[in-house]
Design a protein around this motif. Structure first.
Motif, PDB file in Angstrom:
ATOM      1  N   VAL A  30      33.649  29.430  46.617  1.00 14.39           N
ATOM      2  CA  VAL A  30      32.201  29.262  47.712  1.00 14.39           C
ATOM      3  C   VAL A  30      32.795  29.630  48.949  1.00 14.39           C
ATOM      4  O   VAL A  30      33.925  29.413  49.490  1.00 14.39           O
ATOM      5  N   ASN A  31      31.762  30.352  49.464  1.00 12.62           N
ATOM      6  CA  ASN A  31      32.179  31.046  50.773  1.00 12.62           C
ATOM      7  C   ASN A  31      33.071  32.177  50.938  1.00 12.62           C
ATOM      8  O   ASN A  31      33.390  32.718  52.191  1.00 12.62           O
ATOM      9  N   TYR A  32      33.389  32.474  49.894  1.00 11.02           N
ATOM     10  CA  TYR A  32      34.040  33.782  49.811  1.00 11.02           C
ATOM     11  C   TYR A  32      33.122  34.966  49.340  1.00 11.02           C
ATOM     12  O   TYR A  32      32.197  34.878  48.413  1.00 11.02           O
ATOM     13  N   ALA A  33      33.420  36.032  49.924  1.00 13.05           N
ATOM     14  CA  ALA A  33      32.679  37.200  49.639  1.00 13.05           C
ATOM     15  C   ALA A  33      33.691  37.847  48.167  1.00 13.05           C
ATOM     16  O   ALA A  33      34.898  37.694  48.544  1.00 13.05           O
ATOM     17  N   MET A  34      33.310  38.557  47.346  1.00 11.31           N
ATOM     18  CA  MET A  34      34.054  39.091  46.458  1.00 11.31           C
ATOM     19  C   MET A  34      33.718  40.778  46.407  1.00 11.31           C
ATOM     20  O   MET A  34      32.618  41.240  46.789  1.00 11.31           O
ATOM     21  N   SER A 100      36.888  35.541  54.700  1.00 12.24           N
ATOM     22  CA  SER A 100      35.903  35.564  55.782  1.00 12.24           C
ATOM     23  C   SER A 100      34.418  35.908  55.392  1.00 12.24           C
ATOM     24  O   SER A 100      33.482  35.988  56.389  1.00 12.24           O
ATOM     25  N   ASP A 101      34.200  36.081  54.127  1.00 10.01           N
ATOM     26  CA  ASP A 101      32.741  36.303  53.549  1.00 10.01           C
ATOM     27  C   ASP A 101      32.128  37.647  54.252  1.00 10.01           C
ATOM     28  O   ASP A 101      30.895  37.527  54.390  1.00 10.01           O
ATOM     29  N   ASP A 111      42.025  38.489  50.542  1.00 13.73           N
ATOM     30  CA  ASP A 111      42.963  37.296  50.442  1.00 13.73           C
ATOM     31  C   ASP A 111      43.799  37.350  49.064  1.00 13.73           C
ATOM     32  O   ASP A 111      44.873  37.260  48.956  1.00 13.73           O
ATOM     33  N   TYR A 112      42.982  37.596  47.986  1.00 17.47           N
ATOM     34  CA  TYR A 112      43.363  37.196  46.692  1.00 17.47           C
ATOM     35  C   TYR A 112      42.764  38.528  45.826  1.00 17.47           C
ATOM     36  O   TYR A 112      41.771  39.250  46.097  1.00 17.47           O
ATOM     37  N   TRP A 113      43.902  39.145  44.960  1.00 13.71           N
ATOM     38  CA  TRP A 113      43.603  40.175  44.225  1.00 13.71           C
ATOM     39  C   TRP A 113      43.973  39.913  42.862  1.00 13.71           C
ATOM     40  O   TRP A 113      44.653  39.267  42.294  1.00 13.71           O
TER      41      TRP A 113
END
Length: 123
Positions: A30-34, A100-101, A111-113
């Motif tokens: 939640v609050n993350y862009a993908m 940062s969304d 941040d994550y991959w």
């Protein structure tokens, strides 16, 4: 442990469609862009598409605009529907999460991959 796991890659012919999915676990997104990025042999990784959490704003690379569609089932799952595939779409496709969304085209924002899934389009 945070994990992003891509699925749905494979070998298709030019003009075919293919759908990729990314399942995230280990924390809430939640609050993350993908986003989706790809890397072809001998080339640098490049942005494909992004979607924000707030507002669901979508952003596409010019090379896929009108052919690819990014969507999000929930905070933990994002999809990439690919139509009218071309041989130049051949690459390893990576899912990524951006706290940062922004859903930007800059991979340093993410941040994550995931580990990636191979998409091969034959002519």
């Amino acid at each position: 442990q945070v994990q992003l796991v891509e699925s749905g890659g494979g070998l298709v012919q030019a003009g075919d469609s293919l759908s990729l999915s990314c399942a995230a676990s280990g924390r809430t997104f939640v609050n993350y862009a993908m986003g989706w990025f790809r890397q072809a042999p001998g080339k640098e990784r490049e942005f494909v598409a992004g979607i924000t959490w707030y507002g669901g704003r979508r952003n596409y690379a010019d090379s896929v605009k009108g052919r690819f569609a990014i969507s999000r089932d929930n905070a933990q799952k994002v999809n990439l529907q690919m139509y009218s595939l071309k041989p130049e779409d051949t690459a390893v496709y990576y899912c990524a999460a951006d706290s940062s969304d922004a859903g930007s085209d800059n991979e340093r924002d993410y941040d994550y991959w995931g580990q990636g899934t191979q998409v091969t389009v034959s002519s």
